[in-house]
Each structure stands twice: as structure tokens, then as C-alpha cells.
Scaffold this active site. Structure first.
Site, short mmCIF file in Angstrom:
data_model
loop_
_atom_site.label_atom_id
_atom_site.label_comp_id
_atom_site.label_asym_id
_atom_site.label_seq_id
_atom_site.Cartn_x
_atom_site.Cartn_y
_atom_site.Cartn_z
N LYS A 226 0.84 -1.21 0.00
CA LYS A 226 0.00 0.00 0.00
C LYS A 226 0.87 1.25 0.00
CE LYS A 226 -1.74 -1.67 3.69
NZ LYS A 226 -2.42 -1.93 4.95
N THR A 259 -7.59 9.33 9.35
CA THR A 259 -7.12 8.15 8.60
C THR A 259 -6.74 6.99 9.52
OG1 THR A 259 -4.89 9.06 8.64
CG2 THR A 259 -6.20 9.50 6.66
N GLY A 261 -6.79 3.71 11.23
CA GLY A 261 -7.54 2.47 11.01
C GLY A 261 -7.76 2.12 9.55
N THR A 262 -7.14 2.88 8.63
CA THR A 262 -7.38 2.57 7.21
C THR A 262 -6.83 1.18 6.83
OG1 THR A 262 -5.48 3.96 6.77
CG2 THR A 262 -7.60 4.88 6.18
N GLY A 263 -5.65 0.83 7.39
CA GLY A 263 -5.04 -0.46 7.04
C GLY A 263 -5.89 -1.62 7.52
N CYS A 264 -6.33 -1.54 8.79
CA CYS A 264 -7.17 -2.61 9.35
C CYS A 264 -8.46 -2.74 8.53
CB CYS A 264 -7.59 -2.29 10.79
SG CYS A 264 -6.24 -1.87 11.88
#
Ligand SMILES: Cc1ncc(COP(=O)(O)OP(=O)(O)O)c(N)n1
Ligand code: 3NM
Ligand code: MG
Length: 546
Positions: A226, A259, A261-264
Site C-alpha cells: 500500500k 485516517t 484504522g485505514t489499514g485494518c
């Protein structure tokens, strides 16, 4: 791990109603006689078959601020219609400022939670987040060997977005040696990818590709590196690698502090889509769209005083018209033979809209647009509902021209709008990420805007003069060429296209040009199916020549 299955037919139309499924649960005819345990479990089994509920198990840490971790995973899965059970690996004291404390759950108890869920609850996909110790990674691998699931999504959470360390170096080795070989997909951001590969420097897209390839060699079936943290640019580019091909997935960079928590969330959305039956690439694309929409809808919300706020996973609840769309994502090749209806022409030839659509599909149209400029709303909506059923049963997407309200009411696959219709970004807000949006564009600037607004394709014309649309400027081949070269989206050519000239349009071999959209050459004719069939064969011959 079993490989991910290709998407099944859309779930919704085949599901029994909730009421029908509940009937399986209701008491036997005589309410005083309780069913035997065997009868009860049979009934439950039948009900379970009748109404499967895609199930994701998240194995991750709790975030007290609820922006990331277990809390984000549950909200993301709920938003996408999947059930989410949770095995908690650590409890963190965390807010919008950063991580103040981490309390790991003992390995044995992580194992116990895993056993409880996996032994009972038919989990489809396991998604991992924070795994704070090598021992916990090992316990997870053992559990997955004992209770295999359809897919494993590994988000290698090592450092929080605030820069705090969430798992140590010994965990890294276990990740690489034990977990990655079992994973269907691993989704590191550039910092995590760098750490996993011994602190290599990742500065460019080409570095991200090399990183994806190196991580792939550790054993997962797919890798998504990412690029959200890469130096500022208007778009956020992620690199997807399936072992053969690299695909750059572009998304809009939304300007917001929210932003956390975007990965989870992204990994959970991938898991939810896989659980629903999507292919890996489609799951990733749908997940990216969801995160983008959630960030967009939450960009001005304020919670906490720190630099990184949470976003609203359940934004669709505030927008009651919003629908997540079907599983079948837009395929640009669907633009090949685009049939656009016309109420005047259908009336002239004495056929209904429904018959016109059936005939176009019979002749091989690959996508249909209902362009009914004079129809009364109620009559149009009723016809559109029937056309949605006709198209769905043939696997052909159906779009509505101009009328967002009708598209929402009939749950069409999308809409086509022009420069004087509702702006595409507003349409996207109303329809959500799962629907197809086409925009008419005559210039590179309009094409660029359509892409920024979240459209899926553009219609470019008039390639030739047309009498179907009044006062429509003719662009000719040169105008079409200019737009095709500039466009970041697939293009369908429109305007005056017929059996005599369609071949010459496709033979231009222009980049992004995927097909032709046609009104009168199909519908201002006696036999729509015959005309569509012959145009299709002309297009196929032209494509094989160019
Ligand atoms: C595929 C496709 N391309 C262009 C158009 C034209 O849309 P618009 O400019 O909004 O004009 P109307 O169709 O609304 O008259 C289209 N409909 N489809
Ligand atoms: C609806 C429409 N849009 C155009 C554009 O240039 O954007 S031309 C057009 C009409 C196309 O009809 P026919 O195939 O009968 O020429
Ligand atoms: Mg329009």
C-alpha cells in the site's frame, strides 16, 4: 489453505427472504411440544443452508479509541454485510494522539478463543491484525492447520499509524517463516514492507514492485503493497502482485486527518469480500473503494484532539439511499457493444423497452443503457425494474441515463451522466462505490475530472454526426483520439456509429477505447437482435484486424 473461489452468481436475488428463513426457526406446529435436540439442529442446519452469512474472523488487538484494530474490523465487515467474530490478541490503551499502553493476551488464551470460534462457527475467512508475539503467531498457525478456512488475509501490523511499535523483531521471523506461507494475501504498507525485508528503502513505485515480489517469494498467493504513505501526490497508488503480473491500483488521496484504522479496514474489507465470494482482485478493488468512500464521507468529522482521528465505517447509514452494489465489479470489456435505448424509436417500431432490451441482449449487446427521455417516471421505473431482471439473468450490466432516482429505485448497476447532469462525484456519493458511473466527455479536461470524481468509464463523442441527440458537436476521429490518449478511464465511442463505420472506429486501435455505444443503428431498425448481432460481428472482425 484452499484457494479463493471465483465469484458465484449474485447472492441477493437467490436468497430467500428473511421471513422465509425465520420460518425455519419458528416453533413446531404445536407450540407446547418442543422439538427434539436432533430435530432442532436439523432445522438450524437447513436454515443455515438457506441463508448463509459470510463470516470473517478477525484475530487482532483492541483499540480503546475504536478507530483501528478489532473495532474497525467489526465495523468494516458489518458495513459490507459480513459477520465478524473476534479473537483478541492484545488490549491497547490508544486514542487519536497515539498508543499509551499495550497489554498482550496470554498465548494460551488466544488459543482458547481461536478454538471456541473456529470449532463452532463456520468461519469463511480469517483476517489478522496485531499479533504481538511470536508465540501468538504460532498458536494462530496451529489453529489454522487444525481448522482450515477458505482464505487467510494477513495485515502485518507492526507499527501503528502514530509510529508506535505493535510487535517486536522476533515476531517478524515467525511471520515470514510460518504465517506468510499460509496466507492468501499479505497487505503491508511501505513501512511494513520495508521492515519485513530488513529495512530496505522504498521510495518509488518500482521499489514497491520489487518489495511485492520479494514478499511474494515468502509464500503468500497475492501481495498488496500500500502506497498511502508515499510522498504526497494526488493519487494513492497500491501495487498488487499475483506472482505474474503487477497491477497498480490508483485511488484518490482524500485530504483528512481521519485516517486512523485505514489499514485494518482495508484488510477486513478484503476479507469480507472474499467471504462473500469475490475473486482476490475484485475484493481488493472493492475494499479500496470502500475505504475511499468512508474517508470521503468522514473527512470533516471531529473526534479527539490528536493528529489522527477515526473515520465512519457506517457512513452509509446516514445516506439511506446508498447501496453497496453487486459483487460484480465493472469490467471495462463490457463496453464492447453498448446498446442505448430510445423511447421514441421503440414507440415508432411498436415495441416496449423490455422487448428492445431483450432483443439487444439476444443479439450480443454487452451492456445496456435505458435512455428514455420522454417516459413518465412511474412507467419508466416499472420498465426499468423488469429490465434489471432481464439483464441480471443474462449477466449484462444495466445502466440508467440521467435519472439517479430511477437507478436507485430499480437497483440498476449504474448510471450514465453528461456534463449538464448531476456531477459524477455527487452521483458517487448517492450510489456508493459498488455501482458503475459513466460520464460523457468531449475534452481531456472533462476526462480528467470524470476520473477524479470517481467515474468508471467515459463516453466520448459525437464521433460522427447524429440526429439522435440534438445540437451534439462532432469530434471526429481526431477528437476521439485526443480524449482516448488523455483518459485514465476506459472509453466508449458514441455518436452516429453504425454497421458501415463501426469497424473503422475500432481499427483506430486507440488506447483505452473499449467499444462503441449505439442508439439508432440498433433501435431505429425493424429487428434489433439482427442489427446487434451483425454489429457485434463487425466489431469482432475489426478488433482481430487491429
Ligand atoms: C455511453 C454514453 N455516452 C454518452 C452519452 C451522452 O450523455 P449526455 O451527454 O448526458 O446526453 P444524454 O444521453 O443525456 O442526452 C450517453 N448517454 N451514453
Ligand atoms: C446519446 C448521445 N450522446 C452523444 C455524445 O456525443 O455524447 S451522441 C449520442 C447519440 C447517439 O445516437 P446514435 O447512435 O443514434 O447516433
Ligand atoms: Mg444526460
Amino acid at each position: 489453505m484452499a484457494s479463493v473461489q471465483p465469484p458465484p452468481a449474485p447472492l441477493a436475488p437467490h436468497r430467500p427472504s428473511i421471513a422465509a428463513a425465520l420460518r425455519f426457526y419458528s416453533p413446531a406446529v404445536s407450540p407446547r411440544v418442543s422439538p427434539s435436540p436432533a430435530a432442532r439442529s436439523r432445522r438450524l442446519a437447513v436454515a443455515a443452508r438457506a441463508m448463509p452469512w459470510p463470516h470473517v474472523l478477525t484475530v487482532a488487538g483492541s483499540d480503546s479509541g475504536a478507530g483501528a484494530g478489532i473495532q474497525a474490523d467489526i465495523k468494516a465487515c458489518a458495513a459490507l454485510g459480513a459477520y465478524c467474530s473476534s479473537v483478541i490478541t492484545a488490549v491497547t490503551a490508544q486514542n487519536t494522539v497515539g498508543v499509551q499502553g499495550v497489554h498482550a493476551v496470554p498465548e494460551e488464551f488466544v488459543g482458547e478463543q481461536l478454538r471456541s470460534v473456529l470449532s463452532d462457527m463456520s468461519v469463511d475467512v480469517v483476517k489478522t491484525g496485531m499479533l504481538p508475539s511470536a508465540g501468538i503467531v504460532k498458536v494462530l498457525c496451529e489453529s489454522l492447520r487444525k481448522f482450515p478456512v477458505k482464505a487467510l488475509v494477513v495485515d502485518p501490523v507492526m507499527v501503528s499509524t502514530s509510529g508506535d511499535t505493535l510487535s517486536g523483531p522476533s515476531t517478524l521471523t515467525t511471520y515470514r517463516d510460518e504465517l506468510f506461507p499460509m496466507a492468501d494475501i499479505v497487505t503491508p504498507n511501505v513501512k511494513e514492507a520495508s521492515k519485513l525485508l530488513g529495512d530496505v528503502s522504498l521510495q518509488t513505485i518500482s521499489d514497491m514492485r520489487s518489495a511485492a515480489e520479494s514478499i511474494y517469494k515468502l509464500g503468500p498467493k497475492y501481495v498488496l503493497v500500500k502506497g498511502g504513505d508515499m510522498p504526497d501526490s494526488t493519487d494513492a497508488i497500491d501495487v498488487f502482485f499475483d506472482g505474474k503480473e503487477f497491477i497498480e491500483l490508483r485511488g484518490l488521496r482524500i485530504k483528512t486527518r481521519n485516517t486512523h484504522g485505514t489499514g485494518c479496514t482495508l484488510a477486513s474489507c478484503i476479507a469480507a469480500e472474499l467471504a462473500k465470494g469475490a475473486s482476490m482482485l475484485h475484493a481488493v478493488e472493492a475494499a479500496k473503494k470502500f475505504v475511499e468512500s468512508a474517508l470521503y464521507h468522514s473527512k470533516d468529522l471531529v473526534i479527539g484532539n490528536g493528529p489522527q482521528g477515526p473515520f465512519d465505517h457506517l457512513f452509509s447509514l446516514k445516506s439511506p439511499l446508498y447501496k453497496m452494489g453487486s459483487l460484480h465489479k465493472f469490467n471495462p470489456d463490457d463496453l464492447f457493444l453498448y446498446a442505448v435505448t430510445d423511447s421514441g424509436m421503440n414507440k415508432k417500431w411498436g415495441r416496449s423497452i423490455e422487448d428492445a432490451v431483450k432483443a439487444a441482449i439476444e443479439g450480443g449487446a454487452t451492456i445496456v443503457q435505458l435512455r428514455e427521455k420522454d417516459a413518465e417516471t412511474r412507467e419508466f421505473l416499472e420498465a426499468a425494474k423488469t429490465c434489471v431482471e432481464i439483464c441480471r439473468s443474462s449477466g449484462v450490466p444495466l445502466l440508467i441515463n440521467d435519472r439517479i432516482d430511477v437507478a436507485l429505485a430499480c437497483n440498476a448497476d449504474g448510471v450514465h451522466v453528461g456534463q449538464s447532469d448531476m456531477p459524477a462525484w455527487e452521483v458517487r456519493e448517492l450510489l456508493g462505490p459498488g455501482k458503475i458511473i459513466g460520464v460523457s466527455c468531449k475534452t481531456p479536461a472533462q476526462a480528467e475530472q470524470a476520473w477524479k470524481d470517481g467515474a468508471d468509464y467515459i463516453g466520448c463523442g459525437g464521433v460522427f454526426p447524429t440526429t439522435t441527440k440534438a445540437n451534439n458537436p462532432t469530434l471526429g476521429f481526431e477528437g476521439l483520439r485526443t480524449v482516448c490518449f488523455a483518459s485514465k478511464l476506459p472509453v466508449v465511442a458514441i455518436g452516429g456509429i453504425n454497421a458501415r463505420n463501426a469497424g473503422s472506429v475500432m481499427e483506430l486501435g486507440l488506447p483505452n477505447l473499449k467499444g462503441v455505444a449505439v442508439v439508432s443503428a440498433l433501435f431505429d431498425r425493424e429487428c434489433v437482435a439482427t442489427e446487434t448481432r451483425s454489429l457485434r460481428s463487425i466489431l469482432m472482425n475489426a478488433c482481430s484486424r487491429s
